[in-house]
Design a protein around this motif. Structure first.
Motif, mmCIF file in Angstrom:
data_model
loop_
_atom_site.group_PDB
_atom_site.id
_atom_site.type_symbol
_atom_site.label_atom_id
_atom_site.label_comp_id
_atom_site.label_asym_id
_atom_site.label_seq_id
_atom_site.Cartn_x
_atom_site.Cartn_y
_atom_site.Cartn_z
ATOM 1 N N VAL A 1 11.005 -5.769 -6.103
ATOM 2 C CA VAL A 1 10.653 -7.137 -6.470
ATOM 3 C C VAL A 1 11.396 -7.450 -7.768
ATOM 4 O O VAL A 1 11.339 -6.670 -8.733
ATOM 5 C CB VAL A 1 9.124 -7.285 -6.658
ATOM 6 C CG1 VAL A 1 8.769 -8.689 -7.115
ATOM 7 C CG2 VAL A 1 8.401 -6.980 -5.343
ATOM 8 N N THR B 1 5.901 1.713 2.296
ATOM 9 C CA THR B 1 5.081 2.609 1.478
ATOM 10 C C THR B 1 5.543 2.575 0.030
ATOM 11 O O THR B 1 6.703 2.245 -0.247
ATOM 12 C CB THR B 1 5.161 4.057 2.017
ATOM 13 O OG1 THR B 1 4.477 4.945 1.124
ATOM 14 C CG2 THR B 1 6.585 4.542 2.186
ATOM 15 N N VAL C 1 9.190 -12.717 -6.225
ATOM 16 C CA VAL C 1 7.742 -12.578 -6.368
ATOM 17 C C VAL C 1 7.073 -13.794 -5.713
ATOM 18 O O VAL C 1 7.523 -14.931 -5.856
ATOM 19 C CB VAL C 1 7.351 -12.391 -7.858
ATOM 20 C CG1 VAL C 1 7.435 -13.666 -8.659
ATOM 21 C CG2 VAL C 1 5.982 -11.778 -7.984
ATOM 22 N N GLY D 1 -1.984 -2.716 1.293
ATOM 23 C CA GLY D 1 -2.382 -1.506 0.623
ATOM 24 C C GLY D 1 -1.329 -0.411 0.778
ATOM 25 O O GLY D 1 -0.214 -0.683 1.131
ATOM 26 N N GLU D 2 -1.724 0.790 0.483
ATOM 27 C CA GLU D 2 -0.805 1.893 0.715
ATOM 28 C C GLU D 2 -1.226 2.592 2.015
ATOM 29 O O GLU D 2 -2.280 3.242 2.058
ATOM 30 C CB GLU D 2 -0.825 2.858 -0.485
ATOM 31 C CG GLU D 2 -0.035 4.130 -0.282
ATOM 32 C CD GLU D 2 1.371 3.907 0.309
ATOM 33 O OE1 GLU D 2 2.071 2.964 -0.100
ATOM 34 O OE2 GLU D 2 1.750 4.662 1.222
ATOM 35 N N CYS E 1 1.074 -7.606 -8.048
ATOM 36 C CA CYS E 1 0.438 -7.554 -6.728
ATOM 37 C C CYS E 1 -1.081 -7.618 -6.830
ATOM 38 O O CYS E 1 -1.729 -8.410 -6.162
ATOM 39 C CB CYS E 1 0.865 -6.268 -6.018
ATOM 40 S SG CYS E 1 0.198 -6.057 -4.345
HETATM 41 N N1 SAM Z 1 1.916 0.021 -0.674
HETATM 42 C C1 SAM Z 1 3.058 -0.271 0.122
HETATM 43 C C2 SAM Z 1 4.263 -0.501 -0.757
HETATM 44 O O1 SAM Z 1 4.160 -0.371 -1.958
HETATM 45 O O2 SAM Z 1 5.317 -0.771 -0.205
HETATM 46 C C3 SAM Z 1 2.904 -1.399 1.103
HETATM 47 C C4 SAM Z 1 2.192 -2.630 0.678
HETATM 48 S S1 SAM Z 1 2.942 -3.562 -0.620
HETATM 49 C C5 SAM Z 1 1.804 -4.890 -0.730
HETATM 50 C C6 SAM Z 1 4.357 -4.190 0.199
HETATM 51 C C7 SAM Z 1 5.406 -4.856 -0.643
HETATM 52 O O3 SAM Z 1 4.900 -6.061 -1.128
HETATM 53 C C8 SAM Z 1 5.867 -4.077 -1.834
HETATM 54 O O4 SAM Z 1 7.274 -4.004 -1.802
HETATM 55 C C9 SAM Z 1 5.429 -4.908 -3.002
HETATM 56 O O5 SAM Z 1 6.315 -4.790 -4.074
HETATM 57 C C10 SAM Z 1 5.432 -6.272 -2.413
HETATM 58 N N2 SAM Z 1 4.595 -7.248 -3.074
HETATM 59 C C11 SAM Z 1 3.305 -7.148 -3.435
HETATM 60 N N3 SAM Z 1 2.862 -8.292 -4.006
HETATM 61 C C12 SAM Z 1 3.913 -9.128 -4.019
HETATM 62 C C13 SAM Z 1 4.108 -10.466 -4.472
HETATM 63 N N4 SAM Z 1 3.123 -11.145 -5.029
HETATM 64 N N5 SAM Z 1 5.339 -11.013 -4.305
HETATM 65 C C14 SAM Z 1 6.350 -10.323 -3.728
HETATM 66 N N6 SAM Z 1 6.227 -9.069 -3.266
HETATM 67 C C15 SAM Z 1 5.029 -8.473 -3.413
#
Ligand code: SAM
Length: 360
Positions: free
Chosen positions: A192, A129, A221, A98-99, A59
């Motif tokens: 993921v 989250t 991903v 973000g979180e 991410c």
């Molecule tokens: N921090 C929170 C969380 O962890 O759920 C919310 C934001 S986070 C960016 C949201 C989701 O996006 C998470 O499930 C994360 O695994 C996923 N995520 C982040 N980058 C990604 C990517 N390049 N491809 C697929 N999923 C992704």
């Protein structure tokens, strides 16, 4: 006036938030948002911060540069723009980042938004989250009407968890999940699928999640934002993951749609649901009902496209909502038919925005 002193302890981020002024309720009805492909926009995802206490390797980069705080929408602006969307027929709000739970005073935003649940204008207020702060906030979220939460969890192996998140503690997240369940919030796990990292763990995670009554969704991903490595190394097509699961489980396709992009199956052996989010191997755009607001107030019409409308400028130009409404309405007329991620073309990133800015 709301108490701004609440929940400051342990917050990772500070804001310049002033107290919410007495904001109107979403009682006024305005024109529903319908895009050129006749898709009604009823779901808004809002990223409230680009900051996160984790640095998941797929991410973010390790030395992620976060945005200056003045660029972020204030909590009051987030409340205002949410109200406008609700007045235009949005029925579901998802708070993300973000979180989201590391943004200072974030519970004040949930408290404000929960009035739309109470009035019946909103069907669902939810969040995505990483679970690190859930133990602290779950009871309050439940009190405010949050009924479901998505928790991102890619592994049940503590060492692997530390390696993927670069700083997270699995036990803290598991305690957060437990707190949410105890508070009566339904938890869905998002994982993921990562080639060579968690691919062989998926059946065990599924059995564990379903054993606790939690649905689980697998995500491919996506090429969003530059990171240190090449994502083609991490890409595991969910068609492959599914074939492997079918060697062990009977998967019955379900018609269920939760307003999100996942397609679900029932796992007959566990009785639980498993979702697949496959932006790269299967296009799910025909039923897209959502738009995304970044933490800086940019309204993206599609996760995989660059076109956006600047709602922060509209919000700050006038205390009246007319310009915000007009900017939203114009943006919706530009919602594209679909995205076109292609992992092979995604070096270093098909879309330069990290998921943490746009919100997952
Ligand atoms: N921090 C929170 C969380 O962890 O759920 C919310 C934001 S986070 C960016 C949201 C989701 O996006 C998470 O499930 C994360 O695994 C996923 N995520 C982040 N980058 C990604 C990517 N390049 N491809 C697929 N999923 C992704």
């Amino acid at each position: 006036m709301l108490d701004l002193s609440a929940n400051k302890a342990n917050s990772v981020e500070s804001t310049d938030a002033t107290a919410f002024r007495t904001a109107p309720d979403a009682s006024a009805r305005h024109a529903p948002l319908v895009d050129p492909f006749r898709r009604a926009i009823t779901y808004l995802r809002i990223s409230v911060t680009d900051r996160c206490d984790f640095r998941c390797a797929y991410c973010m980069s390790e030395d992620m540069q976060f945005l200056p705080k003045r660029n972020l929408l204030s909590l009051e602006e987030l409340d205002r723009v949410s109200r406008v969307f609700v007045e235009h027929g949005v029925r579901k709000l998802r708070i993300t980042g973000g979180e989201p739970l590391v943004r200072r005073d974030i519970m004040q935003l949930f408290r404000r938004l929960s009035r739309h649940l109470a009035s019946g204008a909103l069907d669902e207020l939810t969040l995505t989250t990483n679970g690190s702060q859930l133990a602290r906030f779950a009871p309050e979220l439940a009190d405010l009407g949050v009924r479901r939460v998505n928790v991102s969890l890619d592994t049940l192996d503590a060492d692997k968890f530390r390696a993927i998140t670069r700083r997270g503690e699995l036990s803290v997240v598991l305690a957060g999940i437990e707190a949410a369940r105890k508070a009566g919030i339904k938890v869905k796990l998002n994982a993921v699928a990562l080639k060579g990292v968690n691919e062989h763990e998926i059946p065990d995670m599924l059995t564990w999640a379903h054993g606790l009554g939690m649905d689980m969704t697998l995500i491919e991903v996506m090429p969003l934002g530059e990171i240190e490595t090449d994502r083609t190394d991490q890409f595991l097509p969910l068609s492959v993951a599914r074939e492997r699961l079918e060697e062990r489980f009977s998967l019955t396709p379900l018609p269920d749609r939760t307003g999100g992009p996942a397609r679900y199956v029932r796992v007959e052996e566990t009785g639980g649901r498993l979702g697949f989010i496959t932006p790269l191997t299967h296009n799910f755009c025909e039923s897209c009902n959502r738009v995304r607001l970044t933490c800086t107030g940019q309204l993206y019409l599609c996760l995989g496209q660059e076109d956006a409308a600047d709602l922060r400028a509209a919000l700050r130009a006038s205390p009246e909502d007319a310009l915000v409404r007009q900017t939203i309405a114009e943006a919706i007329t530009r919602k594209p038919k679909g995205h076109d991620f292609v992992i092979e073309r995604a070096r270093p990133a098909a879309v330069p925005r990290h998921m943490s800015v746009t919100g997952g």
